[in-house]
Enzyme design. Structure first.
Site, PDB file in Angstrom:
ATOM      1  N   GLU A  68       0.825  -1.230   0.000  1.00 33.61           N
ATOM      2  CA  GLU A  68       0.000   0.000   0.000  1.00 33.61           C
ATOM      3  C   GLU A  68       0.851   1.268   0.000  1.00 33.61           C
ATOM      4  O   GLU A  68       0.494   2.255   0.650  1.00 33.61           O
ATOM      5  CB  GLU A  68      -0.943   0.024   1.211  1.00 33.61           C
ATOM      6  CG  GLU A  68      -2.167  -0.791   1.024  1.00 33.61           C
ATOM      7  CD  GLU A  68      -2.783  -0.578  -0.338  1.00 33.61           C
ATOM      8  OE1 GLU A  68      -3.101  -1.578  -0.986  1.00 33.61           O
ATOM      9  OE2 GLU A  68      -2.916   0.586  -0.777  1.00 33.61           O
TER      10      GLU A  68
HETATM   11  C1  LIG Z   1       2.652  -9.879   0.244  1.00 29.90           C
HETATM   12  C2  LIG Z   1       2.425  -8.775  -0.716  1.00 29.90           C
HETATM   13  C3  LIG Z   1       1.150  -8.440  -1.091  1.00 29.90           C
HETATM   14  C4  LIG Z   1       0.919  -7.428  -2.025  1.00 29.90           C
HETATM   15  N1  LIG Z   1      -0.354  -7.167  -2.464  1.00 29.90           N
HETATM   16  C5  LIG Z   1      -0.543  -6.365  -3.555  1.00 29.90           C
HETATM   17  C6  LIG Z   1      -1.821  -6.267  -4.200  1.00 29.90           C
HETATM   18  O1  LIG Z   1      -2.804  -6.867  -3.757  1.00 29.90           O
HETATM   19  N2  LIG Z   1      -1.923  -5.505  -5.309  1.00 29.90           N
HETATM   20  C7  LIG Z   1      -0.860  -4.831  -5.854  1.00 29.90           C
HETATM   21  O2  LIG Z   1      -1.034  -4.174  -6.865  1.00 29.90           O
HETATM   22  N3  LIG Z   1       0.360  -4.891  -5.256  1.00 29.90           N
HETATM   23  C8  LIG Z   1       0.543  -5.649  -4.131  1.00 29.90           C
HETATM   24  N4  LIG Z   1       1.787  -5.752  -3.553  1.00 29.90           N
HETATM   25  C9  LIG Z   1       2.884  -4.966  -4.095  1.00 29.90           C
HETATM   26  C10 LIG Z   1       3.312  -3.853  -3.147  1.00 29.90           C
HETATM   27  O3  LIG Z   1       2.357  -2.839  -3.106  1.00 29.90           O
HETATM   28  C11 LIG Z   1       4.705  -3.393  -3.607  1.00 29.90           C
HETATM   29  O4  LIG Z   1       5.615  -4.406  -3.222  1.00 29.90           O
HETATM   30  C12 LIG Z   1       5.099  -2.058  -3.027  1.00 29.90           C
HETATM   31  O5  LIG Z   1       4.313  -1.039  -3.575  1.00 29.90           O
HETATM   32  C13 LIG Z   1       6.562  -1.718  -3.260  1.00 29.90           C
HETATM   33  O6  LIG Z   1       6.932  -1.916  -4.595  1.00 29.90           O
HETATM   34  P1  LIG Z   1       8.217  -2.812  -4.930  1.00 29.90           P
HETATM   35  O7  LIG Z   1       8.082  -4.101  -4.202  1.00 29.90           O
HETATM   36  O8  LIG Z   1       8.373  -2.885  -6.393  1.00 29.90           O
HETATM   37  O9  LIG Z   1       9.425  -2.044  -4.291  1.00 29.90           O
HETATM   38  P2  LIG Z   1      10.257  -0.857  -4.995  1.00 29.90           P
HETATM   39  O10 LIG Z   1       9.317   0.133  -5.570  1.00 29.90           O
HETATM   40  O11 LIG Z   1      11.279  -1.467  -5.878  1.00 29.90           O
HETATM   41  O12 LIG Z   1      10.958  -0.199  -3.727  1.00 29.90           O
HETATM   42  C14 LIG Z   1      12.196  -0.684  -3.155  1.00 29.90           C
HETATM   43  C15 LIG Z   1      12.673   0.357  -2.134  1.00 29.90           C
HETATM   44  O13 LIG Z   1      12.931   1.600  -2.794  1.00 29.90           O
HETATM   45  C16 LIG Z   1      12.160   2.634  -2.188  1.00 29.90           C
HETATM   46  N5  LIG Z   1      11.734   3.589  -3.216  1.00 29.90           N
HETATM   47  C17 LIG Z   1      11.124   3.322  -4.396  1.00 29.90           C
HETATM   48  N6  LIG Z   1      10.885   4.474  -5.053  1.00 29.90           N
HETATM   49  C18 LIG Z   1      11.337   5.482  -4.275  1.00 29.90           C
HETATM   50  C19 LIG Z   1      11.360   6.907  -4.397  1.00 29.90           C
HETATM   51  N7  LIG Z   1      10.847   7.536  -5.446  1.00 29.90           N
HETATM   52  N8  LIG Z   1      11.931   7.607  -3.400  1.00 29.90           N
HETATM   53  C20 LIG Z   1      12.421   7.001  -2.313  1.00 29.90           C
HETATM   54  N9  LIG Z   1      12.421   5.668  -2.130  1.00 29.90           N
HETATM   55  C21 LIG Z   1      11.881   4.917  -3.109  1.00 29.90           C
HETATM   56  C22 LIG Z   1      11.005   1.951  -1.498  1.00 29.90           C
HETATM   57  O14 LIG Z   1      10.490   2.712  -0.411  1.00 29.90           O
HETATM   58  C23 LIG Z   1      11.650   0.648  -1.039  1.00 29.90           C
HETATM   59  O15 LIG Z   1      12.295   0.839   0.185  1.00 29.90           O
HETATM   60  C24 LIG Z   1       2.014  -6.720  -2.573  1.00 29.90           C
HETATM   61  C25 LIG Z   1       3.330  -7.035  -2.165  1.00 29.90           C
HETATM   62  C26 LIG Z   1       3.540  -8.074  -1.283  1.00 29.90           C
HETATM   63  C27 LIG Z   1       4.956  -8.429  -0.933  1.00 29.90           C
END
Ligand SMILES: Cc1cc2nc3c(=O)[nH]c(=O)nc-3n(C[C@H](O)[C@H](O)[C@H](O)COP(=O)(O)OP(=O)(O)OC[C@H]3O[C@@H](n4cnc5c(N)ncnc54)[C@H](O)[C@@H]3O)c2cc1C
Length: 564
Positions: free
Chosen positions: A422
């Protein structure tokens, strides 16, 4: 171990901290009298204690699995979800015209907290369905509302949100899923989504996916994204699940926690979808669902903290090492930190829920601004508290905390995701110091004014509690002024996480002070307020120094200097 739903504490927070009573003065929620509120909270509590909690461990030990393309859920989950649906608890805030109870979001938030204490993995299914109902209510056509809302609200069907793709996580605008018009008002949706919570299950009915995808004329980035309803089964002429849509679960993730929640990789191969809201305005519509879900995830942090605390307290009373460990100073320190922070987080989450309800009931700009300000604070702080408290719960158990049978570790593993999904807590903090301060800090300062005014009225009765809260407000105000004067956004972002936590720390002090005042200064709540204000509130000082340190030193390192 048994779980005891915190009905009394939630009622206390409603009445004395979060301002729930104001809702009864609005036309929309005039019917939400004390008797009704009590009956709803008690009904939720009983269900979570007696029916949901017994499924918690089974979900951890027997994860959902994908068998021949079909998701099989953990033992007992189907029956427990049926009990949630039968009780009408899936969407208590759903509109009455579609079969909902039309109750304030604050009561749904209480349900989400209790669901998480009793089984977080299962609780995600109604939580996402609630968010979908809200998105449809505000953005879908009348036909889509009439077809889907009654079935989602009753729990006959469930809802998901499909944003994330392998290359599009925090940067949702990088998504590649496509939507092509079929020429009959429907669209063909193609693409792969990852991490989709409750992407499928064996509860029966239908799984309704809200999917973000780009139309052929959609521009790059978030401005070119549209939202679609893509059901697992295409509803027939009578609105019943008909032929299977062109979508499937490719695999389920193996996760650190919430094993009972099926987290799916979804493949859409020209699946039939219906546009929700206007073309290219999908992000705005999805934000309705995401804001609702952000508050829901904050409530998950509170629920996990409450569950972990109850387990740790029970263990500490029984475990004998030089006498019962609950009598040792350090164990008391841990337990009372857990309890004081859980109360602060619950109060902030409920205050945010009431602000959202007041905004919905009155349409007033000041309530909208308050809700917008509190949402990232509530999400980030409450989930950090959930993680900290569950972690301390493991420590209270000593070696047994590291052994799975006690269940202390499960709380810690399950709640870890709440700081990530989220919108990560880093993204929440950037939202607070970025978008939510575009008003020059007006909404933040209004809240700080209120906290100070309350501290001033409390000063005569409880100077030792009111004065530190007042002083903390002054420091917070200076930090807000510093932040809004920074034109380089990276300077703000560099300190956004400590700033968000400092803001929550001060709000927590305010909530504890309110509780002590309501109690008259004597009793367990006043003692807990004293504990929080003396020991936990001072953390805001170092956090604010950190918040205002700027970004230059972060970028002074070359990547080589950051290590191998
Ligand atoms: C168990 C689980 C359930 C989930 N359920 C859903 C779901 O139902 N529907 C759905 O659509 N998604 C879902 N997700 C996805 C989830 O919302 C994402 O994992 C989350 O938004 C983070 O994206 P990412 O994993 O690609 O991390 P990334 O975006 O790659 O982030 C990695 C790190 O970089 C940081 N970061 C990224 N961009 C920036 C920035 N601009 N400035 C500063 N820091 C930054 C982040 O804070 C984090 O610490 C789920 C994930 C999991 C693991």
């Amino acid at each position: 171990m048994t779980y005891r739903a915190q009905v009394e504490d939630i009622r206390f927070v409603f009445d004395n901290v979060a301002g729930f009573g104001q809702l009864r003065d609005t036309e929309k929620y005039a019917e939400t009298g004390e008797d009704l509120t009590d009956a709803v909270l008690e009904g939720m509590g009983k269900l979570c204690e007696e029916v949901i909690y017994p499924t918690q461990r089974d979900g951890d030990l027997n994860p959902a699995v994908l068998e021949n393309g079909v998701v099989r859920t953990s033992p007992g989950f189907k029956e427990a979800f049926a009990a949630i649906a039968e009780g009408g608890w899936v969407a208590v805030s759903g509109p009455e015209e579609y079969g909902g109870m039309g109750l304030p979001l604050a009561l749904t938030t209480a349900f989400n907290e209790m669901m998480t204490s009793s089984n977080m993995a299962l609780g995600l299914c109604p939580l996402l369905t609630q968010g979908q109902c809200e998105a449809l209510e505000h953005h879908a056509s009348d036909e889509i509302k009439a077809l889907y809302l009654p079935k989602l609200i009753s729990g006959e069907w469930t809802g998901t949100m499909n944003l994330t793709e392998p290359q599009a996580g925090s940067d949702v605008g990088a998504l590649k899923s496509k939507a092509v018009p079929n020429g009959d008002g429907t669209y063909a949706i193609t693409g792969q989504k990852i991490f989709i919570t409750w992407g499928d299950h064996d509860f029966g009915g239908n799984v309704c996916h809200l999917v973000l995808a780009r139309l052929p004329d959609g521009v790059a980035g978030t401005k070119g994204i549209s939202l679609f309803m893509v059901p697992k089964y295409i509803p027939d002429a009578d609105g019943n699940p008909g032929v299977a849509n062109d979508l499937k679960v490719v695999s389920l993730e193996h996760k650190m926690g919430i094993h009972g929640s099926p987290t799916a990789v979804m493949q859409f191969d020209g699946a039939k979808g219906w546009l929700v809201g206007e073309p290219h305005k999908g992000m705005a519509a999805m934000f309705t669902m995401m804001n609702n879900a952000r508050l829901g995830v904050g409530a998950q942090g509170v629920g996990a903290a409450e569950g972990a605390y109850q387990k740790a307290l029970e263990y500490a009373k029984e475990r004998q090492q030089f006498g019962p460990i609950v009598n040792h100073a350090d164990v008391r320190r841990m337990l009372l930190s857990m309890r004081a922070d859980t109360f602060a987080a619950r109060s902030i989450v409920m205050s945010c829920a009431v602000a959202l309800d007041m905004a919905a009931a009155t349409g007033a700009e000041n309530w909208k601004a308050r809700a917008a300000l509190l949402t990232p604070i509530a999400k980030a702080f409450a989930t950090d508290v959930g993680i900290d408290v569950a972690e301390q719960g493991v420590q209270v158990h000593g070696g047994m905390g590291f052994i799975e049978e006690t269940g202390a570790a499960q709380f810690s593993r399950d709640v870890r995701i709440t700081a990530i999904y989220e919108g990560t807590n880093g993204i929440q903090a950037m939202d607070l110091v970025g978008r939510k301060m575009m008003d020059g800090g007006e909404a933040a300062n209004e809240l700080i004014d209120e906290i100070e005014a309350h501290a001033e009225t409390a000063r005569a009765a409880m100077p030792e509690l009111a004065e530190p809260v007042w002083q903390a407000c002054e420091s917070l105000r200076e930090a807000v002024e510093w932040l809004v004067s920074q034109t380089d956004m990276n300077t703000r972002f560099a300190g956004s996480v400590p700033f968000t936590r400092a803001f929550a720390r001060v709000l927590g002090g305010h909530c504890h002070l309110k509780a002590a005042m309501a109690e008259g200064g004597e009793g367990a709540r006043s003692k807990l307020a004293r504990f929080y204000i003396r020991r936990l509130l001072p953390e805001h000082e170092s956090l604010l120094v950190y918040a205002m340190a700027g970004a230059d030193d972060l970028y002074s390192f070359s990547l080589d200097e950051m290590g191998a």
